[in-house]
Scaffold this active site. Structure first.
Site, mmCIF file in Angstrom:
data_model
loop_
_atom_site.group_PDB
_atom_site.id
_atom_site.type_symbol
_atom_site.label_atom_id
_atom_site.label_comp_id
_atom_site.label_asym_id
_atom_site.label_seq_id
_atom_site.Cartn_x
_atom_site.Cartn_y
_atom_site.Cartn_z
ATOM 1 N N SER A 185 -13.487 0.577 19.687
ATOM 2 C CA SER A 185 -12.415 -0.298 19.219
ATOM 3 C C SER A 185 -12.914 -1.725 19.420
ATOM 4 O O SER A 185 -14.050 -1.931 19.863
ATOM 5 C CB SER A 185 -11.128 -0.082 20.033
ATOM 6 O OG SER A 185 -11.296 -0.622 21.339
ATOM 7 N N SER A 229 -0.404 6.128 21.528
ATOM 8 C CA SER A 229 -1.659 5.806 22.228
ATOM 9 C C SER A 229 -2.104 6.848 23.249
ATOM 10 O O SER A 229 -3.290 7.141 23.343
ATOM 11 C CB SER A 229 -1.531 4.465 22.950
ATOM 12 O OG SER A 229 -1.526 3.420 22.028
#
Ligand SMILES: Cc1ncc(C[n+]2csc(CCOP(=O)(O)OP(=O)(O)O)c2C)c(N)n1
Ligand SMILES: [Mg+2]
Length: 445
Positions: A335, A205
């Site tokens: 997202s 991430s």
């Protein structure tokens, strides 16, 4: 570049019939910068070249700043027009119909999978998701030009690369559901795929983590002389991280066979490119670091294919990094944690969706060449949806991994403090088992 390398590069480019004009290499850049100064030719007094260890050009006797606003922007290479017609015969990759159809099927299957998984997050069935809408051409065009054994370091929006390599719908769904078949054993957020079998490093991430790792892996490949290269995908937002610059510089100075592939999709969550950088995109940085560089139309799957194929040849033959900036557009929200209507207009998104879409451009090409028609389109859409729904239902019904798995695979032998935590967790869950949905998990007791 040494004289030997330069000679080899020229012979190589000639033998491959490569279009050097599309790839800006160090040599061409030097010529360009020399032209910049041609209005101020050095006088005989200064008719000598600078010998400073860090400079490669010439002296000038009049003060002149290079104004980036007055230098022509780096051009965008295209092979296929929006109408699906090849623009220059020499740029036709001449792929057979089977390969082109696989490209199209993967691009559209990725789209269908995105739709189902995005909806599934909205319904609370998975915790998170990121779609790839609009960027399918960058994934499939690049993946098709690589060797399956080339190592991939991705950011997170490159699911199409894995799909091209053969990662199955079941494997995608199992990872997003974090079930007992998930390769990562349910220990990562959705879309953090990874596969040793597919030579795809597991996604991290924190932005740009993969970039110095990719430079390092490429250095190891160079030492191993295995004839392979590394590809490192990253967004134009991630390119602002310090790690991006460390990766570029290490790779360039140490001559590592890595393709730095920037997906410039216009946004880093809500930050548009105009607030991200002041220069000419990411491509201008490649030249600064001494890497052959090209900017391509990322919505043109053939342009991406040609660029990655040439870049791969250069990486492997010359052991040096190449930078590709693929211009594209993120059609979806960043997202499932983002609502992009807060910072961009519906008209802007609709333009890229309807007028400049990589899937419709390839479909136009296929229709023009009689590879595809309405009937095939209808049948494939139906089949793709069925395939996705089947994997989706199976993944949802599979049990989740044994919670004990969260303690495994970091240490070879579990340290004492983790052993204690594991036992504490088990005792706690046993005591309060009516509060835990244990029936959905692989047997804990
Ligand atoms: C080090 C770090 N800082 C911030 C974030 C939060 N973050 C996640 S994605 C993202 C935007 C990245 O944009 P870009 O690199 O352009 O990729 P894109 O999402 O457009 O594909 C940010 C800021 C993070 N994950 N890691
Ligand atoms: Mg971006």
């Amino acid at each position: 570049m040494s004289v030997m390398q330069r000679h080899f590069f020229q012979v190589y480019v000639k033998s491959k019939g490569l279009q050097t004009c599309h790839l800006i290499n160090r040599r061409v850049f030097h010529r360009l910068s020399a032209n910049l100064y041609s209005q101020n030719p050095p006088t005989s007094k200064f008719d000598e070249r600078p010998e400073f260890p860090g400079s490669k050009s010439e002296f000038i006797s009049k003060l002149k700043f290079i104004d980036p606003d007055k230098v022509d922007g780096i051009p965008v290479y295209r092979a296929l027009g929006r109408d699906g017609k090849i623009l220059e015969d020499s740029e036709d990759p001449k792929l057979d119909s089977e390969t082109v159809i696989k490209m199209y099927k993967d691009m559209t299957l990725l789209n269908t999978m995105d739709r189902i998984l995005y909806e599934s997050q909205r319904q609370g069935r998975i915790s998170f998701y990121m779609t790839n809408y609009g960027e399918e051409g960058t994934h499939i065009g690049s993946a098709a030009a690589l060797d399956q054994k080339d190592m991939v370091f991705g950011q997170y929006r490159e699911a199409g690369v894995l799909m091209w390599r053969g990662f199955t719908l079941d494997q995608f769904m199992d990872q997003c559901y974090g079930n007992e078949n998930d390769i990562g054993k349910g220990r990562q957020m959705p879309v953090h795929y990874g596969s040793k079998e597919m030579n795809f490093m597991t996604i991290s991430s924190p932005l740009a983590t993969q970039m110095p790792q990719a430079a390092g892996a490429a250095y190891a490949y160079k030492r191993a002389k295995n004839g392979l290269c590394v590809i490192c995908y990253f967004g134009e937002g991630a390119a602002s991280e310090g790690d991006a610059h460390a990766a570029f510089n290490f790779a360039a100075v140490l001559d590592c066979p890595v393709i730095f592939f920037c997906r410039n999709n216009g946004y880093a969550i809500s930050t548009p490119v105009k607030d991200q950088y002041r220069g000419d995109g990411i491509a201008s940085r490649g030249i600064g670091y001494g890497m052959p560089t090209v900017r391509v139309d990322g919505n043109d799957v053939f342009a991406v294919y040609n660029a990655v194929k040439s870049a791969r040849d250069m990486c492997v033959a010359q052991n040096r990094p190449v930078l590709i900036e693929a211009m594209t557009y993120r059609i979806g929200h960043h997202s499932t944690s983002d609502d992009s209507s807060a910072y961009r207009s519906v008209d802007e998104v609709s333009y890229w969706d309807k007028q400049d879409n990589p899937i419709s451009r390839l479909r136009n090409y296929m229709t023009n060449n009689n590879f595809w028609d309405e009937e095939k389109e209808k049948a494939w859409k139906l089949k793709a949806r069925k395939l996705v729904m089947k994997s989706f239902a199976e993944a949802e019904n599979r049990k989740r991994p044994n919670p004990e798995e969260m303690f495994n695979d970091v240490y070879d032998i579990l340290p004492k403090h983790l052993e204690e935590q594991k036992n504490e967790m088990k005792a706690h869950v046993k005591q309060y088992k009516e509060n835990y949905p244990l029936e959905h998990y692989d047997k804990l007791f």
